[in-house]
Design a protein around this motif. Structure first.
Motif, mmCIF file in Angstrom:
data_model
loop_
_atom_site.group_PDB
_atom_site.id
_atom_site.type_symbol
_atom_site.label_atom_id
_atom_site.label_comp_id
_atom_site.label_asym_id
_atom_site.label_seq_id
_atom_site.Cartn_x
_atom_site.Cartn_y
_atom_site.Cartn_z
ATOM 1 N N TYR A 58 0.811 -1.219 0.000
ATOM 2 C CA TYR A 58 0.000 0.000 0.000
ATOM 3 C C TYR A 58 0.850 1.277 0.000
ATOM 4 C CZ TYR A 58 -3.993 -2.947 1.220
ATOM 5 O OH TYR A 58 -4.971 -3.892 1.205
ATOM 6 N N ARG A 59 2.147 1.117 0.093
ATOM 7 C CA ARG A 59 3.003 2.302 0.224
ATOM 8 C C ARG A 59 2.887 3.229 -0.984
ATOM 9 N NH1 ARG A 59 8.645 -0.269 2.541
ATOM 10 N NH2 ARG A 59 7.872 -0.861 4.616
ATOM 11 N N ARG A 60 2.902 2.633 -2.176
ATOM 12 C CA ARG A 60 2.841 3.447 -3.379
ATOM 13 C C ARG A 60 1.543 4.234 -3.430
ATOM 14 N NH1 ARG A 60 4.543 -0.501 -6.866
ATOM 15 N NH2 ARG A 60 6.776 -0.109 -6.872
ATOM 16 N N THR A 61 0.453 3.577 -3.044
ATOM 17 C CA THR A 61 -0.866 4.224 -3.114
ATOM 18 C C THR A 61 -0.967 5.401 -2.156
ATOM 19 O OG1 THR A 61 -1.890 2.112 -3.726
ATOM 20 C CG2 THR A 61 -3.344 3.844 -2.905
ATOM 21 N N VAL A 62 -0.591 5.189 -0.906
ATOM 22 C CA VAL A 62 -0.713 6.270 0.066
ATOM 23 C C VAL A 62 0.276 7.393 -0.257
ATOM 24 C CG1 VAL A 62 -1.607 4.792 1.896
ATOM 25 C CG2 VAL A 62 0.860 5.152 1.713
ATOM 26 N N GLY A 63 1.438 7.039 -0.813
ATOM 27 C CA GLY A 63 2.399 8.061 -1.201
ATOM 28 C C GLY A 63 1.855 8.960 -2.297
ATOM 29 N N ILE A 64 1.180 8.356 -3.275
ATOM 30 C CA ILE A 64 0.598 9.140 -4.368
ATOM 31 C C ILE A 64 -0.513 10.050 -3.854
ATOM 32 C CG2 ILE A 64 -0.815 8.958 -6.460
ATOM 33 C CD1 ILE A 64 0.833 6.455 -7.169
ATOM 34 N N PHE A 65 -1.368 9.523 -3.016
ATOM 35 C CA PHE A 65 -2.484 10.345 -2.534
ATOM 36 C C PHE A 65 -2.022 11.405 -1.528
ATOM 37 C CE2 PHE A 65 -5.100 7.051 -4.416
ATOM 38 C CZ PHE A 65 -6.158 7.793 -4.914
ATOM 39 N N TYR A 66 -0.896 11.174 -0.893
ATOM 40 C CA TYR A 66 -0.286 12.222 -0.062
ATOM 41 C C TYR A 66 0.101 13.408 -0.947
ATOM 42 C CZ TYR A 66 2.604 14.131 3.753
ATOM 43 O OH TYR A 66 3.151 14.912 4.738
ATOM 44 N N GLN A 67 0.607 13.113 -2.143
ATOM 45 C CA GLN A 67 0.930 14.164 -3.110
ATOM 46 C C GLN A 67 -0.348 14.805 -3.664
ATOM 47 O OE1 GLN A 67 4.017 15.062 -3.832
ATOM 48 N NE2 GLN A 67 5.377 13.336 -3.447
ATOM 49 N N VAL A 68 -1.390 14.013 -3.845
ATOM 50 C CA VAL A 68 -2.662 14.559 -4.326
ATOM 51 C C VAL A 68 -3.200 15.595 -3.338
ATOM 52 C CG1 VAL A 68 -5.089 14.000 -4.785
ATOM 53 C CG2 VAL A 68 -3.276 12.564 -5.729
ATOM 54 N N ALA A 69 -3.052 15.321 -2.050
ATOM 55 C CA ALA A 69 -3.496 16.276 -1.038
ATOM 56 C C ALA A 69 -2.745 17.600 -1.172
ATOM 57 C CB ALA A 69 -3.280 15.694 0.358
ATOM 58 N N TYR A 70 -1.467 17.529 -1.533
ATOM 59 C CA TYR A 70 -0.695 18.752 -1.768
ATOM 60 C C TYR A 70 -1.286 19.527 -2.942
ATOM 61 C CZ TYR A 70 3.075 21.590 -3.701
ATOM 62 O OH TYR A 70 3.811 22.623 -4.240
ATOM 63 N N THR A 71 -1.674 18.821 -3.995
ATOM 64 C CA THR A 71 -2.275 19.473 -5.159
ATOM 65 C C THR A 71 -3.593 20.146 -4.790
ATOM 66 O OG1 THR A 71 -1.278 17.764 -6.541
ATOM 67 C CG2 THR A 71 -2.979 19.120 -7.555
ATOM 68 N N VAL A 72 -4.396 19.486 -3.961
ATOM 69 C CA VAL A 72 -5.636 20.113 -3.479
ATOM 70 C C VAL A 72 -5.308 21.393 -2.710
ATOM 71 C CG1 VAL A 72 -7.617 19.811 -1.946
ATOM 72 C CG2 VAL A 72 -6.891 17.932 -3.427
ATOM 73 N N GLY A 73 -4.228 21.354 -1.935
ATOM 74 C CA GLY A 73 -3.801 22.552 -1.220
ATOM 75 C C GLY A 73 -3.470 23.695 -2.154
ATOM 76 N N LEU A 74 -2.889 23.389 -3.321
ATOM 77 C CA LEU A 74 -2.610 24.428 -4.320
ATOM 78 C C LEU A 74 -3.896 25.087 -4.793
ATOM 79 C CD1 LEU A 74 0.083 22.702 -6.567
ATOM 80 C CD2 LEU A 74 0.446 24.525 -4.929
#
Length: 334
Positions: free
Chosen positions: A212-228
């Motif tokens: 699951y590491r790859r998945t949570v890592g990607i969505f952690y980055q997605v949250a950054y994009t939402v912050g933008l």
């Protein structure tokens, strides 16, 4: 826990790209004493005032004189005509002497930025670059050191410490009276903000299994994009930089509540021979997710091991062929 740490990723956006709004440089021109009074007396429109009193554009590829130079004219003279007032001095404006903006600038913007407040234009434009460079220097130092510190003292302690310093530095930057103080607090934000973001990433990937590491890592980055995206809306609603900085810094104090919400990384606890505490956290996670413990974890000894704890070292990045390959690939990518 993933959702809570993803919020941490979203609030990193204003620090990483906040310069777009904090350092916005609007159209500007030299402030010339007497021009406003003359414009009022003659009833000029803003366009007419620019046409009559401000130098025109310079040669292509060069800085516009109207932004950094002004006519060396005493506009307080009462002899000026309202129609082309400079014609009485010289029919060819290009022969009129130009000088620096000794009395500041006039900015064409309804809001404010660090550029308009501290006059970071023309000869001082390098100070805006220094402002962004300071946070990038902080990113570099913080990123290089936080891994060792987190391995040495634990993920949770490092997360809470960086969050507190980041929040305090952000608020202090919003009320900084001078450019120098603002630069200092921005550097401090750079030192801890990227480090805190990385700690959140480490915690997320250590809370889940390997697949699951790859998945949570990607969505952690997605949250950054939402912050933008959210940052753009907040900056639109708050065109004044101090209020914007204060607004995006204040939520960071909320993350101090994670002391009660986010546990320490079980993987780090196991590396420190704190098996009993690690098992307590793992069982809690399994219970909340309705899962059973893997057999490998069920065989984990609960008593404290007497063996040597794992001590972190930068050599860990190149110690084995596999981790050495991963290190080189990631360095090349970045």
């Amino acid at each position: 826990m993933f959702f809570l740490l993803a919020l941490l990723s979203a609030t990193f956006a204003p620090i990483y790209v906040g310069i777009v709004f904090l350092g916005f440089t609007p159209d500007h021109r030299c402030r010339s004493p007497g021009v406003a009074e003359l414009s009022l007396r003659c009833g000029w429109s803003p366009a007419e005032e620019l046409n009559y009193t401000v130098p025109g554009p310079g040669p292509a590829g060069e800085a516009s004189p109207r932004q950094c130079r002004r006519y060396e004219v005493d506009w307080n003279q009462s002899t000026f005509d309202c129609v082309d007032p400079l014609a009485s001095l010289d029919t060819n404006r290009s022969r009129l002497p130009l000088g620096p903006c000794r009395d500041g600038w006039v900015y064409e913007t309804p809001g404010s930025s660090i550029v308009t407040e501290f006059n970071l234009v023309c000869a001082n434009s390098w100070m805006l670059d220094l402002f962004q460079s300071s946070v990038n220097v902080g990113f570099f130092i913080g990123s290089m050191s936080i891994g060792y510190i987190a391995d040495r003292f634990g993920r949770k302690l490092c997360l809470l410490t960086t969050v507190l310093i980041n929040a305090a530095a952000g608020v202090l930057m919003a009320i900084s009276p001078t450019y120098t103080w603002m630069l200092i607090f921005r550097l401090i934000q750079g030192l801890v903000s990227k480090a805190g973001w990385l700690i959140g990433y480490i915690l997320i990937t250590e809370f889940v299994g390997r697949r699951y590491r790859r998945t949570v890592g990607i969505f952690y980055q997605v949250a950054y994009t939402v912050g933008l995206l959210v940052l753009a809306g907040v900056a639109y609603a708050l065109p004044h930089w101090r209020w914007l900085q204060f607004t995006v810094s204040l939520p960071n104090f909320f993350f101090l509540l994670y002391y009660w919400c986010i546990p320490e990384s079980p993987r780090w606890l196991i590396s420190q021979n704190k098996n009993a505490e690690a098992m307590r956290i793992i069982k809690h996670i399994a219970k909340k997710n309705g899962k059973s413990l893997p057999a490998s974890l069920q065989r984990l000894r609960l008593e404290e091991e007497t063996g040597k704890k794992l001590n972190p070292s930068f050599l860990d990045l190149v110690r084995t062929p596999q981790i050495r390959k991963h290190t080189m690939i990631l360095m090349y990518n970045w």
